[in-house]
Design an enzyme around this catalytic site. Structure first.
Site, PDB file in Angstrom:
ATOM      1  CG  HIS A  80      -4.124  -5.380   3.053  1.00 29.50           C
ATOM      2  ND1 HIS A  80      -3.238  -5.906   2.132  1.00 29.50           N
ATOM      3  CD2 HIS A  80      -3.570  -4.215   3.464  1.00 29.50           C
ATOM      4  CE1 HIS A  80      -2.205  -5.086   1.994  1.00 29.50           C
ATOM      5  NE2 HIS A  80      -2.381  -4.054   2.799  1.00 29.50           N
ATOM      6  CG  ASP A  82      -4.841  -7.577  -0.945  1.00 32.08           C
ATOM      7  OD1 ASP A  82      -5.119  -7.231   0.223  1.00 32.08           O
ATOM      8  OD2 ASP A  82      -4.811  -6.763  -1.888  1.00 32.08           O
ATOM      9  CG  ASP A 115       1.553  -3.100   2.272  1.00 33.34           C
ATOM     10  OD1 ASP A 115       0.510  -3.204   2.941  1.00 33.34           O
ATOM     11  OD2 ASP A 115       1.611  -2.481   1.204  1.00 33.34           O
ATOM     12  CD  GLU A 149      -4.585  -1.653   0.998  1.00 30.97           C
ATOM     13  OE1 GLU A 149      -4.418  -0.425   1.189  1.00 30.97           O
ATOM     14  OE2 GLU A 149      -3.731  -2.378   0.434  1.00 30.97           O
ATOM     15  CD  GLU A 150      -1.200  -3.687  -1.559  1.00 40.21           C
ATOM     16  OE1 GLU A 150      -1.211  -2.597  -2.152  1.00 40.21           O
ATOM     17  OE2 GLU A 150      -0.491  -3.891  -0.564  1.00 40.21           O
ATOM     18  CG  ASP A 176      -6.364   0.268   7.686  1.00 40.10           C
ATOM     19  OD1 ASP A 176      -5.795  -0.832   7.753  1.00 40.10           O
ATOM     20  OD2 ASP A 176      -6.813   0.732   6.618  1.00 40.10           O
ATOM     21  CG  HIS A 420       3.973  -1.958  -2.533  1.00 41.94           C
ATOM     22  ND1 HIS A 420       3.005  -1.175  -3.138  1.00 41.94           N
ATOM     23  CD2 HIS A 420       3.339  -2.594  -1.521  1.00 41.94           C
ATOM     24  CE1 HIS A 420       1.849  -1.332  -2.514  1.00 41.94           C
ATOM     25  NE2 HIS A 420       2.030  -2.186  -1.527  1.00 41.94           N
TER      26      HIS A 420
END
Length: 467
Positions: A80, A82, A115, A149-150, A176, A420
Site C-alpha cells: 500500500h 498510504d 510500512d 490500507e491504513e 501481502d 507507525h
C-alpha cells in the site's frame, strides 16, 4: 550486501510524497497520490512500458504482467502507498523530518519506510530488474497497490478486488505484508523465525455510552455516567476473553517445540494433558497472549466539558481484535455478560472485519514461499503463524484460499516498534534483500508451468530455475 543507489534514491523519493490516509475525505491529500503515480512511471520505465497499468478508483494502482500460459491462475503481490499521519505531539522527537526522505547512517528515514512504501519500491524494482534480464513469466502476475490500507482499504484494495471479480479472475495466491523474520523472540529458539501469517484476526470497534441527568458537581449522585462507564471498562479488563489454541497457532507451536526439545516437545505432544499449563505460559507474555485470545482495549474515551458540571453523557470506544472461530456477535454477547449493566449502551462502531480463513500449508504455493524465504534468509526457521492485525489481504478472501502475510525483513522487539512510530526508518540492506526476495518469489511462483501438476510439491519447488 551491496545496494543499488538507484533503489535507495527511489525509496527516499517515494517517502517525500505525503500520502497520508484520513478517515475524513476532506483531509485526504489525493493530489499527493497522483504525484506519486507520476513519479513511479518515471522511476520504473520498463514496468510502465511492458506491463498493463490501471488506475483503480482514481488513486490505487493495478499492474498486470501477462503470463505465457493463460491456463495458470495468476498470483497477486500487494502493498500500500498510504501512510499513517505524524502525531503533532511527536514532531519534536523525530531526528529527521518524517517526509524529507533522508538517507543517513545506513538508513532511509521517514514515515512509510517500514510500512509500507519499501515493499512498493521493492516489488517494482524486482520486476524492473527481471524485465532488464529478459525474464518472461509463465503465470500472470498482478501488483496491487492500494491507497487507503491504513483506514481499512475499502476504497483501494476493496475496489481492486471488485475489479478482478468483474473480470472473473481467480487467483492462485496473494502475498501481502504481515509478519517478518523475528530474532530473539522465544527463549530456547536460537535461529531467527520467519513467521508467515497464514491467518489473521478480525477487528471490531464497540461504542459504550452512558447517559445521566447532569447537574452541579457540588451535589453529585452516588453514580455518574463517568463512574458507571469506568466500572464497565474495569470489569472488561479484569475478565479477558478465554484463551484457546487455534489450529494455526497449534501448528506454530508444534514446529517450535520440536526445536526447543525436552519438556516443551513432550507437553505439545500431549496437549490434552498440559493444555492449562501451555495456555498459562502463553498468556504470561504480551507477544504470545494475543495469539490465544480475543483482545479488547479502550482507545478513545470522552465525558464532561467543565470541571464543576456533571456530564450528561460519557462514552468510550473499545477496539477488539477477534480470534479466529469467533465473530462480532460472540464478542457482543461476552461484553454484555461481563458488564452486567443495562445503563451501559453497547453498539458497533465503524467497520467490522471478520477473522480470516486459515490458509493451508500443505500446498505447492506455500512450499514456493517457504523456499523463497529459505533462499533469502538461510538461517531462518519458517513457521506459519497467526497475524494479530489486519491488512489489505482481507479484501481478496473471495479470490483465493492461499493468502500469505509476510514482510521480508529481520526485526526484533525493539525495531518492530518503529512501525507507525517516531523515527521510522529502514536499513539499506533490508531494501536490497527485499528486492531480491520478490524477484525470487516471482521466479518460484511464476516460473514453471509444470509446477502445480507435479505430485510431489517439494520436489517441484527444488526443480524451479532460480538463476
Amino acid at each position: 550486501m551491496g545496494t543499488r543507489a538507484g533503489a535507495v534514491e527511489k525509496l527516499a523519493a517515494v517517502v517525500r510524497y505525503e500520502t497520508v490516509s484520513a478517515l475524513d475525505s476532506a483531509n485526504f491529500r489525493y493530489s499527493e497520490f497522483e504525484r506519486l503515480h507520476a513519479y513511479l512511471a518515471q522511476a520504473f520505465p520498463l514496468v510502465h512500458e511492458r506491463l498493463q497499468v490501471e488506475v483503480i478508483n482514481n488513486y490505487s494502482l493495478l499492474y498486470t504482467w501477462a503470463g505465457q500460459d493463460e491456463q495458470l491462475k495468476p498470483v497477486l503481490f500487494t502493498a500500500h502507498m498510504d501512510v499513517v499521519p505524524v502525531e503533532a505531539a511527536s514532531e519534536e522527537e523525530w531526528l529527521e523530518e518524517p517526509f524529507a526522505g533522508i538517507v543517513k547512517d545506513g538508513y532511509v528515514w521517514g514515515r512509510g519506510t517500514m510500512d509500507d512504501k519499501y515493499r512498493v519500491v521493492a516489488m517494482l524494482e524486482a520486476v524492473e530488474r527481471l524485465l532488464e534480464q529478459g525474464y518472461e513469466p509463465e503465470r500472470t502476475l498482478y501488483l496491487a497497490f492500494g491507497h487507503d490500507e491504513e483506514i481499512g482499504g475499502d476504497e483501494g484494495a476493496g475496489k481492486i478486488s471488485e475489479h478482478l471479480q468483474q473480470l472473473d479472475v481467480q487467483l492462485e495466491a496473494v502475498f501481502d505484508e504481515g509478519l517478518a523474520v523475528a530474532e530473539r523472540v522465544i527463549p530456547g529458539i536460537k535461529e531467527p523465525l520467519a513467521l508467515v501469517g497464514t491467518a489473521a484476526k478480525g477487528s471490531l470497534n464497540l461504542l459504550l455510552t452512558v447517559n445521566g441527568t447532569g447537574g452541579h458537581s457540588s451535589a453529585p449522585p452516588a453514580e455518574t455516567p463517568i463512574s458507571i462507564l469506568s466500572r464497565a471498562i474495569s470489569r472488561l479488563q479484569q475478565n479477558p476473553f478465554k484463551p484457546r489454541l487455534t489450529s494455526t497457532t497449534r501448528e506454530s507451536l508444534e514446529i517450535l517445540t520440536e526445536r526447543m526439545g525436552g519438556k516443551y516437545r513432550f507437553a505439545m505432544r500431549h496437549y490434552g494433558l498440559f493444555k492449562k499449563k501451555i495456555l498459562k505460559k502463553l498468556a504470561s507474555d504480551q507477544a504470545t497472549d494475543v495469539l490465544i485470545r480475543t483482545k479488547l482495549v479502550p482507545t478513545i474515551i470522552a465525558g464532561g466539558e467543565k470541571n464543576n458540571v456533571l456530564p450528561r453523557q460519557a462514552s468510550a470506544v473499545l477496539n477488539v481484535r477477534i480470534l479466529n472461530g469467533e465473530n462480532d456477535q460472540t464478542v457482543l454477547d461476552y461484553v454484555r455478560k461481563v458488564i452486567k449493566d443495562d445503563r451501559v449502551e453497547i453498539s458497533q462502531y465503524g467497520v467490522y472485519t471478520p477473522p480470516s480463513p486459515e490458509t493451508p500449508t500443505n500446498t505447492w504455493v506455500y512450499d514456493a514461499l517457504k523456499t523463497t524465504i529459505q533462499q533469502s534468509f538461510p538461517d531462518a526457521l519458517v513457521v506459519p503463524a497467526l497475524f494479530p492485525g489486519a491488512t489489505d489481504a482481507r479484501h481478496y478472501d473471495s479470490l483465493t484460499s492461499n493468502i500469505f502475510r509476510f514482510a521480508p525483513q529481520v526485526v526484533d522487539r525493539e525495531s518492530a516498534q518503529l512501525v507507525h512510530n517516531v523515527n521510522e526508518r529502514l536499513a539499506l540492506s533490508v531494501l536490497e534483500r527485499s528486492i531480491s526476495f520478490y524477484a525470487t518469489l516471482v521466479r518460484n511462483t511464476c516460473g514453471s508451468a509444470e509446477l502445480e501438476h507435479l505430485a510431489d510439491a517439494e520436489a517441484a519447488i527444488l526443480g524451479i530455475d532460480t538463476e
